[in-house]
Design a protein around this motif. Structure first.
Motif, PDB file in Angstrom:
ATOM      1  N   ILE A   1       0.843  -1.204   0.000  1.00  0.00           N
ATOM      2  CA  ILE A   1       0.000   0.000   0.000  1.00  0.00           C
ATOM      3  C   ILE A   1       0.876   1.252   0.000  1.00  0.00           C
ATOM      4  O   ILE A   1       0.601   2.222  -0.712  1.00  0.00           O
ATOM      5  CB  ILE A   1      -0.953  -0.010   1.215  1.00  0.00           C
ATOM      6  N   GLY A   2       1.944   1.230   0.779  1.00  0.00           N
ATOM      7  CA  GLY A   2       2.856   2.377   0.831  1.00  0.00           C
ATOM      8  C   GLY A   2       3.517   2.652  -0.506  1.00  0.00           C
ATOM      9  O   GLY A   2       3.598   3.799  -0.940  1.00  0.00           O
ATOM     10  N   TYR A   3       3.975   1.587  -1.179  1.00  0.00           N
ATOM     11  CA  TYR A   3       4.575   1.777  -2.498  1.00  0.00           C
ATOM     12  C   TYR A   3       3.536   2.270  -3.506  1.00  0.00           C
ATOM     13  O   TYR A   3       3.843   3.095  -4.368  1.00  0.00           O
ATOM     14  CB  TYR A   3       5.225   0.486  -2.998  1.00  0.00           C
ATOM     15  N   GLY A   4       2.312   1.777  -3.385  1.00  0.00           N
ATOM     16  CA  GLY A   4       1.246   2.247  -4.271  1.00  0.00           C
ATOM     17  C   GLY A   4       0.957   3.727  -4.070  1.00  0.00           C
ATOM     18  O   GLY A   4       0.797   4.477  -5.043  1.00  0.00           O
ATOM     19  N   LEU A   5       0.895   4.149  -2.815  1.00  0.00           N
ATOM     20  CA  LEU A   5       0.664   5.570  -2.528  1.00  0.00           C
ATOM     21  C   LEU A   5       1.831   6.428  -3.011  1.00  0.00           C
ATOM     22  O   LEU A   5       1.620   7.544  -3.499  1.00  0.00           O
ATOM     23  CB  LEU A   5       0.437   5.771  -1.031  1.00  0.00           C
ATOM     24  N   ALA A   6       3.047   5.923  -2.875  1.00  0.00           N
ATOM     25  CA  ALA A   6       4.205   6.676  -3.366  1.00  0.00           C
ATOM     26  C   ALA A   6       4.127   6.840  -4.879  1.00  0.00           C
ATOM     27  O   ALA A   6       4.474   7.896  -5.415  1.00  0.00           O
ATOM     28  CB  ALA A   6       5.503   5.973  -2.970  1.00  0.00           C
ATOM     29  N   ALA A   7       3.660   5.804  -5.557  1.00  0.00           N
ATOM     30  CA  ALA A   7       3.524   5.891  -7.013  1.00  0.00           C
ATOM     31  C   ALA A   7       2.428   6.875  -7.407  1.00  0.00           C
ATOM     32  O   ALA A   7       2.499   7.502  -8.466  1.00  0.00           O
ATOM     33  CB  ALA A   7       3.232   4.511  -7.596  1.00  0.00           C
ATOM     34  N   LEU A   8       1.401   7.021  -6.557  1.00  0.00           N
ATOM     35  CA  LEU A   8       0.298   7.925  -6.851  1.00  0.00           C
ATOM     36  C   LEU A   8       0.547   9.365  -6.374  1.00  0.00           C
ATOM     37  O   LEU A   8      -0.280  10.239  -6.607  1.00  0.00           O
ATOM     38  CB  LEU A   8      -0.991   7.404  -6.214  1.00  0.00           C
ATOM     39  N   ALA A   9       1.655   9.618  -5.711  1.00  0.00           N
ATOM     40  CA  ALA A   9       1.940  10.953  -5.178  1.00  0.00           C
ATOM     41  C   ALA A   9       1.899  12.044  -6.253  1.00  0.00           C
ATOM     42  O   ALA A   9       1.332  13.114  -6.007  1.00  0.00           O
ATOM     43  CB  ALA A   9       3.275  10.963  -4.445  1.00  0.00           C
ATOM     44  N   PRO A  10       2.452  11.818  -7.447  1.00  0.00           N
ATOM     45  CA  PRO A  10       2.350  12.874  -8.468  1.00  0.00           C
ATOM     46  C   PRO A  10       0.902  13.201  -8.829  1.00  0.00           C
ATOM     47  O   PRO A  10       0.564  14.367  -9.065  1.00  0.00           O
ATOM     48  CB  PRO A  10       3.101  12.300  -9.672  1.00  0.00           C
ATOM     49  N   LEU A  11       0.039  12.204  -8.845  1.00  0.00           N
ATOM     50  CA  LEU A  11      -1.377  12.430  -9.140  1.00  0.00           C
ATOM     51  C   LEU A  11      -2.027  13.269  -8.040  1.00  0.00           C
ATOM     52  O   LEU A  11      -2.793  14.191  -8.318  1.00  0.00           O
ATOM     53  CB  LEU A  11      -2.107  11.097  -9.295  1.00  0.00           C
ATOM     54  N   VAL A  12      -1.696  12.963  -6.796  1.00  0.00           N
ATOM     55  CA  VAL A  12      -2.253  13.721  -5.667  1.00  0.00           C
ATOM     56  C   VAL A  12      -1.810  15.176  -5.748  1.00  0.00           C
ATOM     57  O   VAL A  12      -2.622  16.088  -5.543  1.00  0.00           O
ATOM     58  CB  VAL A  12      -1.830  13.080  -4.325  1.00  0.00           C
ATOM     59  N   VAL A  13      -0.555  15.413  -6.081  1.00  0.00           N
ATOM     60  CA  VAL A  13      -0.057  16.791  -6.195  1.00  0.00           C
ATOM     61  C   VAL A  13      -0.752  17.516  -7.347  1.00  0.00           C
ATOM     62  O   VAL A  13      -1.106  18.689  -7.226  1.00  0.00           O
ATOM     63  CB  VAL A  13       1.471  16.800  -6.356  1.00  0.00           C
ATOM     64  N   THR A  14      -0.990  16.820  -8.445  1.00  0.00           N
ATOM     65  CA  THR A  14      -1.704  17.424  -9.577  1.00  0.00           C
ATOM     66  C   THR A  14      -3.119  17.813  -9.175  1.00  0.00           C
ATOM     67  O   THR A  14      -3.604  18.897  -9.523  1.00  0.00           O
ATOM     68  CB  THR A  14      -1.729  16.450 -10.767  1.00  0.00           C
ATOM     69  N   ILE A  15      -3.789  16.954  -8.429  1.00  0.00           N
ATOM     70  CA  ILE A  15      -5.148  17.254  -7.971  1.00  0.00           C
ATOM     71  C   ILE A  15      -5.116  18.452  -7.022  1.00  0.00           C
ATOM     72  O   ILE A  15      -5.966  19.348  -7.116  1.00  0.00           O
ATOM     73  CB  ILE A  15      -5.768  16.020  -7.284  1.00  0.00           C
ATOM     74  N   LEU A  16      -4.127  18.499  -6.121  1.00  0.00           N
ATOM     75  CA  LEU A  16      -4.013  19.637  -5.210  1.00  0.00           C
ATOM     76  C   LEU A  16      -3.733  20.926  -5.957  1.00  0.00           C
ATOM     77  O   LEU A  16      -4.255  21.983  -5.596  1.00  0.00           O
ATOM     78  CB  LEU A  16      -2.909  19.380  -4.182  1.00  0.00           C
ATOM     79  N   ARG A  17      -2.938  20.847  -7.020  1.00  0.00           N
ATOM     80  CA  ARG A  17      -2.696  22.044  -7.841  1.00  0.00           C
ATOM     81  C   ARG A  17      -3.998  22.561  -8.448  1.00  0.00           C
ATOM     82  O   ARG A  17      -4.212  23.768  -8.528  1.00  0.00           O
ATOM     83  CB  ARG A  17      -1.722  21.728  -8.964  1.00  0.00           C
ATOM     84  N   GLY A  18      -4.831  21.635  -8.895  1.00  0.00           N
ATOM     85  CA  GLY A  18      -6.122  22.035  -9.471  1.00  0.00           C
ATOM     86  C   GLY A  18      -7.033  22.670  -8.444  1.00  0.00           C
ATOM     87  O   GLY A  18      -7.748  23.629  -8.742  1.00  0.00           O
ATOM     88  N   ILE A  19      -7.022  22.142  -7.227  1.00  0.00           N
ATOM     89  CA  ILE A  19      -7.870  22.684  -6.168  1.00  0.00           C
ATOM     90  C   ILE A  19      -7.370  24.058  -5.731  1.00  0.00           C
ATOM     91  O   ILE A  19      -8.147  24.999  -5.584  1.00  0.00           O
ATOM     92  CB  ILE A  19      -7.924  21.713  -4.971  1.00  0.00           C
ATOM     93  N   VAL A  20      -6.065  24.160  -5.517  1.00  0.00           N
ATOM     94  CA  VAL A  20      -5.475  25.413  -5.029  1.00  0.00           C
ATOM     95  C   VAL A  20      -5.429  26.450  -6.136  1.00  0.00           C
ATOM     96  O   VAL A  20      -5.553  27.646  -5.895  1.00  0.00           O
ATOM     97  CB  VAL A  20      -4.066  25.142  -4.437  1.00  0.00           C
TER      98      VAL A  20
END
Length: 70
Positions: free
Chosen positions: A49-68
């Motif tokens: 799960i940790g490795y999966g979340l690390a792989a998804l980190a760029p997606l999370v940052v992209t979503i946060l950029r869209g929100i902010v």
């Protein structure tokens, strides 16, 4: 934002590596005891799960950029 992504990926990958190591040590030291083997398997799942979340980190940052709006 790139720094946040890099830090997030590093922290998550580091924690996942710790869980993977703990799971491996527990599995080797279990000696066939079902309770300890189950704890080792849970540590392996947590590492995955940790490795999966690390792989998804760029997606999370992209979503946060869209929100902010940055």
């Amino acid at each position: 934002m790139n720094n946040i992504r890099n830090w997030l990926m590093g922290i998550l990958a580091g924690l996942a590596t710790v869980f993977l190591t703990v799971g491996g040590v527990r599995y080797v030291m279990a000696g066939g005891e079902p309770g300890e083997v189950e704890k080792a398997k849970q540590a392996f799942k947590s590492a995955g799960i940790g490795y999966g979340l690390a792989a998804l980190a760029p997606l999370v940052v992209t979503i946060l950029r869209g929100i902010v709006g940055v």
